[in-house]
Design a protein around this motif. Structure first.
Motif, PDB file in Angstrom:
ATOM      1  N   MET A 293       1.927   4.291  -2.874  1.00 12.94           N
ATOM      2  CA  MET A 293       2.819   3.557  -1.737  1.00 12.94           C
ATOM      3  C   MET A 293       1.286   2.874  -1.448  1.00 12.94           C
ATOM      4  SD  MET A 293       4.407   3.342   1.928  1.00 12.94           S
ATOM      5  CE  MET A 293       3.825   4.057   2.742  1.00 12.94           C
ATOM      6  N   SER A 294      -0.252   4.201  -0.826  1.00 13.55           N
ATOM      7  CA  SER A 294      -1.064   3.718  -0.187  1.00 13.55           C
ATOM      8  C   SER A 294      -1.862   3.099  -0.678  1.00 13.55           C
ATOM      9  CB  SER A 294      -1.319   5.169  -0.349  1.00 13.55           C
ATOM     10  OG  SER A 294      -2.142   5.891  -1.563  1.00 13.55           O
ATOM     11  N   THR A 295      -1.546   3.150  -2.348  1.00 13.84           N
ATOM     12  CA  THR A 295      -2.590   1.786  -3.067  1.00 13.84           C
ATOM     13  C   THR A 295      -1.550   0.646  -2.432  1.00 13.84           C
ATOM     14  OG1 THR A 295      -1.343   1.839  -5.327  1.00 13.84           O
ATOM     15  CG2 THR A 295      -3.738   3.303  -4.429  1.00 13.84           C
ATOM     16  N   ALA A 296      -1.068   0.441  -2.595  1.00  8.39           N
ATOM     17  CA  ALA A 296       0.042  -1.060  -2.706  1.00  8.39           C
ATOM     18  C   ALA A 296      -0.291  -1.304  -1.545  1.00  8.39           C
ATOM     19  CB  ALA A 296       1.271  -1.215  -2.630  1.00  8.39           C
ATOM     20  N   VAL A 297      -0.101  -0.572   0.143  1.00 11.54           N
ATOM     21  CA  VAL A 297       0.376  -1.534   1.398  1.00 11.54           C
ATOM     22  C   VAL A 297      -1.354  -0.781   2.096  1.00 11.54           C
ATOM     23  CG1 VAL A 297       2.487  -1.947   1.720  1.00 11.54           C
ATOM     24  CG2 VAL A 297       1.078   0.452   2.334  1.00 11.54           C
ATOM     25  N   ALA A 298      -2.222   0.136   1.549  1.00 15.72           N
ATOM     26  CA  ALA A 298      -2.988   0.170   2.298  1.00 15.72           C
ATOM     27  C   ALA A 298      -3.241   1.099   3.260  1.00 15.72           C
ATOM     28  CB  ALA A 298      -4.773  -0.810   1.664  1.00 15.72           C
ATOM     29  N   ASN A 299      -3.882   0.447   4.431  1.00 14.62           N
ATOM     30  CA  ASN A 299      -3.833   1.040   5.419  1.00 14.62           C
ATOM     31  C   ASN A 299      -2.926   0.028   6.788  1.00 14.62           C
ATOM     32  OD1 ASN A 299      -5.357  -1.715   6.257  1.00 14.62           O
ATOM     33  ND2 ASN A 299      -7.070  -0.983   7.207  1.00 14.62           N
ATOM     34  N   ARG A 300      -2.248  -1.092   5.784  1.00 12.66           N
ATOM     35  CA  ARG A 300      -1.497  -1.988   6.718  1.00 12.66           C
ATOM     36  C   ARG A 300       0.150  -1.411   6.726  1.00 12.66           C
ATOM     37  NH1 ARG A 300      -3.327  -4.423   1.813  1.00 12.66           N
ATOM     38  NH2 ARG A 300      -1.707  -4.437   1.044  1.00 12.66           N
ATOM     39  N   VAL A 301      -0.255  -0.336   7.863  1.00  9.92           N
ATOM     40  CA  VAL A 301       1.767   0.523   8.716  1.00  9.92           C
ATOM     41  C   VAL A 301       1.360   0.041  10.024  1.00  9.92           C
ATOM     42  CG1 VAL A 301       2.738   1.826   8.197  1.00  9.92           C
ATOM     43  CG2 VAL A 301       1.179   1.679   6.234  1.00  9.92           C
ATOM     44  N   ASP A 302       2.347  -0.407  10.495  1.00  8.47           N
ATOM     45  CA  ASP A 302       2.011  -0.325  11.963  1.00  8.47           C
ATOM     46  C   ASP A 302       3.543   0.088  11.805  1.00  8.47           C
ATOM     47  OD1 ASP A 302      -0.408  -2.482  12.137  1.00  8.47           O
ATOM     48  OD2 ASP A 302       0.235  -2.828  10.671  1.00  8.47           O
ATOM     49  N   TRP A 303       3.403   0.736  14.001  1.00 10.67           N
ATOM     50  CA  TRP A 303       4.566   1.007  14.907  1.00 10.67           C
ATOM     51  C   TRP A 303       4.743  -0.491  15.387  1.00 10.67           C
ATOM     52  CZ3 TRP A 303       7.827   4.429  14.258  1.00 10.67           C
ATOM     53  CH2 TRP A 303       6.986   5.479  13.675  1.00 10.67           C
ATOM     54  N   GLY A 304       6.147  -0.785  15.323  1.00  5.85           N
ATOM     55  CA  GLY A 304       6.788  -2.434  16.865  1.00  5.85           C
ATOM     56  C   GLY A 304       6.144  -3.249  16.723  1.00  5.85           C
TER      57      GLY A 304
ATOM     58  N   SER B  34       3.353  -6.435  13.687  1.00  5.86           N
ATOM     59  CA  SER B  34       2.895  -6.386  12.695  1.00  5.86           C
ATOM     60  C   SER B  34       1.997  -7.480  12.890  1.00  5.86           C
ATOM     61  CB  SER B  34       3.891  -6.992  11.227  1.00  5.86           C
ATOM     62  OG  SER B  34       2.537  -7.028  10.033  1.00  5.86           O
ATOM     63  N   PRO B  35       0.422  -6.926  13.304  1.00  3.50           N
ATOM     64  CA  PRO B  35      -0.093  -7.858  13.494  1.00  3.50           C
ATOM     65  C   PRO B  35      -0.506  -9.249  12.824  1.00  3.50           C
ATOM     66  CG  PRO B  35      -1.371  -6.283  12.962  1.00  3.50           C
ATOM     67  CD  PRO B  35       0.097  -6.149  12.612  1.00  3.50           C
ATOM     68  N   GLN B  36      -0.359 -10.450  13.653  1.00  5.06           N
ATOM     69  CA  GLN B  36      -0.522 -11.389  13.333  1.00  5.06           C
ATOM     70  C   GLN B  36      -1.798 -12.369  11.845  1.00  5.06           C
ATOM     71  OE1 GLN B  36       0.020 -15.262  15.987  1.00  5.06           O
ATOM     72  NE2 GLN B  36       0.054 -16.583  14.295  1.00  5.06           N
ATOM     73  N   GLY B  37      -1.297 -12.646  11.053  1.00  4.12           N
ATOM     74  CA  GLY B  37      -2.080 -13.164   9.194  1.00  4.12           C
ATOM     75  C   GLY B  37      -2.372 -12.130   8.616  1.00  4.12           C
ATOM     76  N   ARG B  38      -1.638 -10.765   9.294  1.00  2.00           N
ATOM     77  CA  ARG B  38      -1.306  -9.676   7.973  1.00  2.00           C
ATOM     78  C   ARG B  38      -1.038  -9.811   6.860  1.00  2.00           C
ATOM     79  NH1 ARG B  38      -3.221  -4.602   8.671  1.00  2.00           N
ATOM     80  NH2 ARG B  38      -1.658  -3.962  10.528  1.00  2.00           N
ATOM     81  N   PRO B  39      -2.306  -9.533   5.901  1.00  2.00           N
ATOM     82  CA  PRO B  39      -1.371  -9.643   4.671  1.00  2.00           C
ATOM     83  C   PRO B  39      -0.548  -8.499   4.361  1.00  2.00           C
ATOM     84  CG  PRO B  39      -3.925  -8.236   4.501  1.00  2.00           C
ATOM     85  CD  PRO B  39      -3.264  -8.612   6.113  1.00  2.00           C
TER      86      PRO B  39
ATOM     87  N   PRO C  92       1.819  -6.559   0.613  1.00  2.00           N
ATOM     88  CA  PRO C  92       2.804  -6.369   0.848  1.00  2.00           C
ATOM     89  C   PRO C  92       2.387  -5.344   2.302  1.00  2.00           C
ATOM     90  CG  PRO C  92       1.997  -5.152  -0.699  1.00  2.00           C
ATOM     91  CD  PRO C  92       1.406  -6.533  -0.858  1.00  2.00           C
ATOM     92  N   SER C  93       2.787  -5.160   3.494  1.00  2.20           N
ATOM     93  CA  SER C  93       2.783  -4.621   4.937  1.00  2.20           C
ATOM     94  C   SER C  93       4.300  -3.300   4.751  1.00  2.20           C
ATOM     95  CB  SER C  93       2.234  -4.923   5.855  1.00  2.20           C
ATOM     96  OG  SER C  93       3.422  -6.018   5.984  1.00  2.20           O
ATOM     97  N   VAL C  94       4.225  -2.711   6.017  1.00  2.00           N
ATOM     98  CA  VAL C  94       5.359  -1.754   7.116  1.00  2.00           C
ATOM     99  C   VAL C  94       4.902  -1.884   7.631  1.00  2.00           C
ATOM    100  CG1 VAL C  94       6.020   0.824   6.288  1.00  2.00           C
ATOM    101  CG2 VAL C  94       5.249  -0.770   4.379  1.00  2.00           C
ATOM    102  N   VAL C  95       6.176  -2.443   8.439  1.00  2.00           N
ATOM    103  CA  VAL C  95       6.566  -1.846  10.006  1.00  2.00           C
ATOM    104  C   VAL C  95       7.218  -0.665   9.996  1.00  2.00           C
ATOM    105  CG1 VAL C  95       6.862  -2.934  12.149  1.00  2.00           C
ATOM    106  CG2 VAL C  95       5.528  -4.507  10.284  1.00  2.00           C
ATOM    107  N   LEU C  96       7.145   0.393  11.355  1.00  2.00           N
ATOM    108  CA  LEU C  96       7.983   1.099  11.182  1.00  2.00           C
ATOM    109  C   LEU C  96       8.572   0.940  12.742  1.00  2.00           C
ATOM    110  CD1 LEU C  96       5.371   4.283  10.529  1.00  2.00           C
ATOM    111  CD2 LEU C  96       7.438   3.079   9.466  1.00  2.00           C
ATOM    112  N   TRP C  97       9.517   1.045  12.629  1.00  2.00           N
ATOM    113  CA  TRP C  97      10.580   1.041  14.462  1.00  2.00           C
ATOM    114  C   TRP C  97      10.870   2.039  14.827  1.00  2.00           C
ATOM    115  CZ3 TRP C  97       9.252  -3.964  16.533  1.00  2.00           C
ATOM    116  CH2 TRP C  97       9.010  -5.282  15.771  1.00  2.00           C
ATOM    117  N   ASN C  98      10.622   2.724  16.082  1.00  2.00           N
ATOM    118  CA  ASN C  98      11.425   4.021  16.625  1.00  2.00           C
ATOM    119  C   ASN C  98      12.693   3.259  17.189  1.00  2.00           C
ATOM    120  OD1 ASN C  98      12.423   6.074  18.001  1.00  2.00           O
ATOM    121  ND2 ASN C  98      10.170   6.594  19.420  1.00  2.00           N
ATOM    122  N   ILE C  99      13.816   3.718  16.981  1.00  2.00           N
ATOM    123  CA  ILE C  99      14.975   2.756  17.726  1.00  2.00           C
ATOM    124  C   ILE C  99      15.692   4.039  18.159  1.00  2.00           C
ATOM    125  CG2 ILE C  99      17.914   1.845  16.714  1.00  2.00           C
ATOM    126  CD1 ILE C  99      15.368   0.429  15.219  1.00  2.00           C
TER     127      ILE C  99
END
Length: 126
Positions: free
Chosen positions: A1-12, A14-19, A21-28
């Motif tokens: 996965m690290s090569t697929a999304v690189a450092n595009r993993v965020d909590w809560g 996703s920065p506008q304009g983010r390329p 694929p990416s991942v967003v984590l949510w603390n429910i």
């Protein structure tokens, strides 16, 4: 996965304009677990993972890398210690994902979702 999304993993968010694929984590939610005498030292947190891609297949493939369906692998069943904490992680829902399109400035993005049950406890003496 690290090569697929690189450092595009965020909590809560996703920065506008983010390329993609990416991942967003949510603390429910996070609930401190109790036993009869006092807190047990474990916290049970529900975490939602949204994987985003330019196609639904791309989003689903990233989710499948993180937690392959039907088996204990990746995040599902993970027992690990890092950063001064013990973790026990289980996938509790993966079928809530839909190929629901969401319009954005650059076109359409697709989302796949994983819901995790994350148990964590601080190591004593840390």
């Amino acid at each position: 996965m690290s090569t697929a999304v690189a450092n595009r993993v965020d909590w809560g968010l996703s920065p506008q304009g983010r390329p993609y694929p990416s991942v967003v984590l949510w603390n429910i939610s996070a609930i401190e677990q109790m036993n009869l005498a006092a807190p047990s030292g474990w916290v049970r947190t529900r975490v939602q993972i949204d994987t985003w891609g330019t196609t639904f297949k791309q989003a689903r493939d990233i989710a499948d890398i993180m937690a392959p369906p039907g088996r204990k692998a990746g995040l599902n069943g993970l027992r690990a210690t890092f950063g001064g904490y013990r973790f026990r992680i289980f996938v509790i829902d993966r079928d809530a994902s839909t190929d629901e399109d969401q319009a954005v400035n650059s076109g359409v993005v697709h989302r796949a979702r994983l819901d995790l049950d994350v148990w964590h406890s601080k190591l004593s003496g840390v």
